[in-house]
Design a protein around this motif. Structure first.
Motif, PDB file in Angstrom:
ATOM      1  N   GLU A   2      -1.628 -24.940  10.219  1.00  0.00           N
ATOM      2  CA  GLU A   2      -2.121 -23.950  11.320  1.00  0.00           C
ATOM      3  C   GLU A   2      -0.524 -23.165  11.978  1.00  0.00           C
ATOM      4  OE1 GLU A   2      -3.328 -27.386  13.717  1.00  0.00           O
ATOM      5  OE2 GLU A   2      -4.635 -27.858  12.233  1.00  0.00           O
ATOM      6  N   ARG A   3      -1.183 -21.933  12.619  1.00  0.00           N
ATOM      7  CA  ARG A   3      -0.899 -21.094  13.430  1.00  0.00           C
ATOM      8  C   ARG A   3      -1.524 -20.871  14.828  1.00  0.00           C
ATOM      9  NH1 ARG A   3       1.743 -15.165  13.065  1.00  0.00           N
ATOM     10  NH2 ARG A   3       2.616 -15.352  15.579  1.00  0.00           N
ATOM     11  N   ARG A   8      -4.823 -22.581  14.532  1.00  0.00           N
ATOM     12  CA  ARG A   8      -6.001 -22.079  12.794  1.00  0.00           C
ATOM     13  C   ARG A   8      -5.612 -22.249  12.196  1.00  0.00           C
ATOM     14  NH1 ARG A   8      -6.396 -15.783  13.054  1.00  0.00           N
ATOM     15  NH2 ARG A   8      -6.432 -15.826  15.410  1.00  0.00           N
ATOM     16  N   ILE A  20      -4.908 -22.296   8.810  1.00  0.00           N
ATOM     17  CA  ILE A  20      -3.980 -21.726   6.929  1.00  0.00           C
ATOM     18  C   ILE A  20      -4.273 -22.139   6.454  1.00  0.00           C
ATOM     19  CG2 ILE A  20      -3.042 -19.593   6.727  1.00  0.00           C
ATOM     20  CD1 ILE A  20      -2.085 -19.995   9.442  1.00  0.00           C
TER      21      ILE A  20
END
Length: 224
Positions: free
Chosen positions: A141-142, A145, A147
């Motif tokens: 996650e980044r 969000r 990924i």
């Protein structure tokens, strides 16, 4: 990452909090434990930093109480004196680390960051700043969000995330990701890094993945 801080002197607590936040972490100043332990127990911190040496309570008992609150999370004890005896009290009581400081905030912050990194690896997590990597579920996650990454790109990212802000050479990545001990004369690293950048950096405010000329690639934990 949230660092909970207790220091019986408000100015010292604020100085610690400011230093932690300047290093890119979040800080929460805890009220005195003698009034109500509930804020300590309910706080969702990732690390607890305390000075147990200036209150009425016996320091050893105070540290033991803190150990019971943190569970598997790390506890670091700071002393306002460079005292071996005080550091040994903290370590004997179960603290993960202890440091004496006067105005040496950089060392305190470096120890906090190191403990957080080691505790996350032990818990099967990697990542700095906005990036979170769950090594058990292989989830990336980044900034919250999700990924989705194929195996090679995931392996590239995890190898860079193990040493954030430090370059990893192309040869080291070939060995770690493809198990190749020689240069095959192809651009496979460059191709997969390009694909990884498209997923990890595109659409975000700043790039995390960087080419370091003559040295390899690095994952930056914060904007330059």
């Amino acid at each position: 990452m949230l660092v909970a801080i207790y220091h019986p002197q408000a100015k010292r607590a604020a100085a610690l909090g400011d230093a932690v936040e300047a290093a890119g972490m979040a800080a929460q100043l805890l009220p005195p434990h003698t009034n109500d332990l509930r804020p300590w127990i309910d706080s969702c911190f990732d690390l607890l930093l305390i000075n147990p040496f200036l209150d009425w309570q016996e320091p050893f008992d105070f540290v033991r109480l803190a150990v019971s609150i943190v569970g598997r999370r790390p506890l670091i004890v700071v002393s306002d004196r460079d005292s071996l005896d005080e550091r040994m009290v903290a370590l004997d009581a179960g603290a993960a680390d202890a440091v004496g400081w006067t105005d040496n905030l950089p060392e305190v912050v470096a120890r906090v960051a190191g403990l957080l990194r080691r505790s996350r690896i032990a818990a099967g997590q990697l990542g700095e700043g906005e990036l979170r990597i769950d090594l058990i579920d292989r989830r990336v996650e980044r900034a919250g969000r999700l990924i989705r990454l194929p195996l090679r790109e995931y392996d590239l990212l995890t190898n860079l995330a193990r040493v954030p802000d430090h370059p990893v050479s192309r040869d080291a990545l070939l060995r770690a990701v493809w198990r190749i001990d020689f240069d095959p004369g192809t651009n496979r690293v460059e191709v997969h890094m390009s694909r990884l950048r498209a997923k990890v950096d595109r659409g975000f405010d700043w790039p995390m993945l960087h080419t370091v000329k003559g040295m390899g690639y690095a994952l930056r934990s914060r904007p330059e």
